[in-house]
Design a protein around this motif. Structure first.
Motif, PDB file in Angstrom:
ATOM      1  N   PHE A  38     -27.473   8.029   5.717  1.00  0.00           N
ATOM      2  CA  PHE A  38     -27.671   7.931   7.156  1.00  0.00           C
ATOM      3  C   PHE A  38     -27.180   6.579   7.661  1.00  0.00           C
ATOM      4  O   PHE A  38     -27.408   5.549   7.026  1.00  0.00           O
ATOM      5  N   VAL A  39     -26.514   6.603   8.789  1.00  0.00           N
ATOM      6  CA  VAL A  39     -26.199   5.391   9.541  1.00  0.00           C
ATOM      7  C   VAL A  39     -26.928   5.558  10.857  1.00  0.00           C
ATOM      8  O   VAL A  39     -26.494   6.276  11.753  1.00  0.00           O
ATOM      9  N   TRP A  40     -28.089   4.915  10.948  1.00  0.00           N
ATOM     10  CA  TRP A  40     -28.948   5.054  12.114  1.00  0.00           C
ATOM     11  C   TRP A  40     -28.337   4.353  13.309  1.00  0.00           C
ATOM     12  O   TRP A  40     -27.813   3.240  13.175  1.00  0.00           O
ATOM     13  N   VAL A  41     -28.396   5.012  14.450  1.00  0.00           N
ATOM     14  CA  VAL A  41     -27.838   4.442  15.680  1.00  0.00           C
ATOM     15  C   VAL A  41     -28.825   4.604  16.828  1.00  0.00           C
ATOM     16  O   VAL A  41     -29.619   5.544  16.847  1.00  0.00           O
ATOM     17  N   ASN A  42     -28.758   3.663  17.762  1.00  0.00           N
ATOM     18  CA  ASN A  42     -29.589   3.764  18.962  1.00  0.00           C
ATOM     19  C   ASN A  42     -28.685   4.007  20.174  1.00  0.00           C
ATOM     20  O   ASN A  42     -27.450   4.030  20.041  1.00  0.00           O
ATOM     21  N   GLU A  43     -29.278   4.160  21.323  1.00  0.00           N
ATOM     22  CA  GLU A  43     -28.521   4.493  22.532  1.00  0.00           C
ATOM     23  C   GLU A  43     -27.490   3.425  22.888  1.00  0.00           C
ATOM     24  O   GLU A  43     -26.367   3.754  23.291  1.00  0.00           O
ATOM     25  N   GLU A  44     -27.842   2.152  22.740  1.00  0.00           N
ATOM     26  CA  GLU A  44     -26.911   1.070  23.061  1.00  0.00           C
ATOM     27  C   GLU A  44     -25.703   1.092  22.130  1.00  0.00           C
ATOM     28  O   GLU A  44     -24.570   0.876  22.567  1.00  0.00           O
ATOM     29  N   GLU A  45     -25.955   1.350  20.859  1.00  0.00           N
ATOM     30  CA  GLU A  45     -24.855   1.409  19.894  1.00  0.00           C
ATOM     31  C   GLU A  45     -23.948   2.600  20.171  1.00  0.00           C
ATOM     32  O   GLU A  45     -22.721   2.494  20.088  1.00  0.00           O
ATOM     33  N   ILE A  46     -24.554   3.724  20.500  1.00  0.00           N
ATOM     34  CA  ILE A  46     -23.774   4.918  20.831  1.00  0.00           C
ATOM     35  C   ILE A  46     -22.881   4.630  22.034  1.00  0.00           C
ATOM     36  O   ILE A  46     -21.683   4.941  22.032  1.00  0.00           O
ATOM     37  N   GLN A  67     -28.804  14.565  15.218  1.00  0.00           N
ATOM     38  CA  GLN A  67     -30.234  14.297  15.384  1.00  0.00           C
ATOM     39  C   GLN A  67     -30.900  14.485  14.028  1.00  0.00           C
ATOM     40  O   GLN A  67     -30.678  15.484  13.351  1.00  0.00           O
ATOM     41  N   VAL A  68     -31.712  13.521  13.617  1.00  0.00           N
ATOM     42  CA  VAL A  68     -32.463  13.597  12.364  1.00  0.00           C
ATOM     43  C   VAL A  68     -33.913  13.299  12.715  1.00  0.00           C
ATOM     44  O   VAL A  68     -34.294  12.137  12.851  1.00  0.00           O
ATOM     45  N   GLY A  69     -34.680  14.341  12.888  1.00  0.00           N
ATOM     46  CA  GLY A  69     -36.051  14.147  13.358  1.00  0.00           C
ATOM     47  C   GLY A  69     -36.018  13.532  14.742  1.00  0.00           C
ATOM     48  O   GLY A  69     -35.352  14.029  15.633  1.00  0.00           O
ATOM     49  N   ARG A  70     -36.691  12.410  14.891  1.00  0.00           N
ATOM     50  CA  ARG A  70     -36.695  11.710  16.177  1.00  0.00           C
ATOM     51  C   ARG A  70     -35.555  10.713  16.315  1.00  0.00           C
ATOM     52  O   ARG A  70     -35.349  10.131  17.367  1.00  0.00           O
ATOM     53  N   GLU A  71     -34.848  10.473  15.248  1.00  0.00           N
ATOM     54  CA  GLU A  71     -33.796   9.452  15.228  1.00  0.00           C
ATOM     55  C   GLU A  71     -32.410  10.086  15.287  1.00  0.00           C
ATOM     56  O   GLU A  71     -32.251  11.296  15.157  1.00  0.00           O
ATOM     57  N   LYS A  72     -31.401   9.222  15.430  1.00  0.00           N
ATOM     58  CA  LYS A  72     -30.015   9.669  15.455  1.00  0.00           C
ATOM     59  C   LYS A  72     -29.236   8.923  14.395  1.00  0.00           C
ATOM     60  O   LYS A  72     -29.477   7.742  14.136  1.00  0.00           O
ATOM     61  N   SER A  73     -28.292   9.638  13.796  1.00  0.00           N
ATOM     62  CA  SER A  73     -27.451   9.064  12.757  1.00  0.00           C
ATOM     63  C   SER A  73     -26.013   9.519  12.995  1.00  0.00           C
ATOM     64  O   SER A  73     -25.773  10.574  13.585  1.00  0.00           O
TER      65      SER A  73
END
Length: 148
Positions: A38-46, A67-73
């Motif tokens: 996984f490479v986790w990303v947040n809204e700002e990074e996206i 989408q991975v559960g509540r997070e994004k990758s």
């Protein structure tokens, strides 16, 4: 304030990398490939990656993010390569706006916890152990940065 500085000095004395570590990214793409993960990303990074690719955020997210559960990758190819790793060039297509998880490599807890962990990182990453000398404080700053 003196107590905080004293704790910082004690932490430095305990860490095996107190004198710093060398690293210079060669943009070889090795850290962007291999086993699935996984490479986790947040809204700002996206948003930053979408801007670098001159795409609308929704379109970028639909094409490159899962989408991975509540997070994004970031998505991956079936072989585990990051979807943003150029298949021909083997370079990151969003290098200037890559996620914090990518920016902080190789100063992750898993690679600096023990000297042997760092040695393993140096064996798989041609930039680890060479190039710029990062101070203890710089390493700690990178190690503690989080994307999500």
């Amino acid at each position: 304030m003196a107590k905080k500085q004293s704790k910082k000095k004690d932490d430095k004395k305990k860490k095996w990398y107190a004198e710093g570590l060398r690293f210079e990214c060669t943009q070889c793409g090795d850290c962007c490939s291999g086993a699935p993960g996984f490479v986790w990303v947040n809204e700002e990074e996206i948003a930053a990656m979408a801007e670098e690719m001159e795409m609308e955020i929704d379109a970028f997210e639909h094409q490159f993010v899962r989408q991975v559960g509540r997070e994004k990758s970031l998505k991956e190819y079936p072989d585990g390569d990051c979807i943003l790793l150029g298949p021909e060039s083997r370079k990151c297509t969003v290098y200037e706006s890559r996620p914090i998880q990518c920016r902080t490599w190789p100063f992750w807890d898993s690679t600096v916890k023990k000297r042997g962990d760092w040695k393993q990182a140096c064996e798989v990453c041609p930039g680890a152990g060479t190039g710029k000398l990062y101070t203890f404080d710089e390493i700690e700053l990178q190690r503690k940065r989080k994307s999500v």
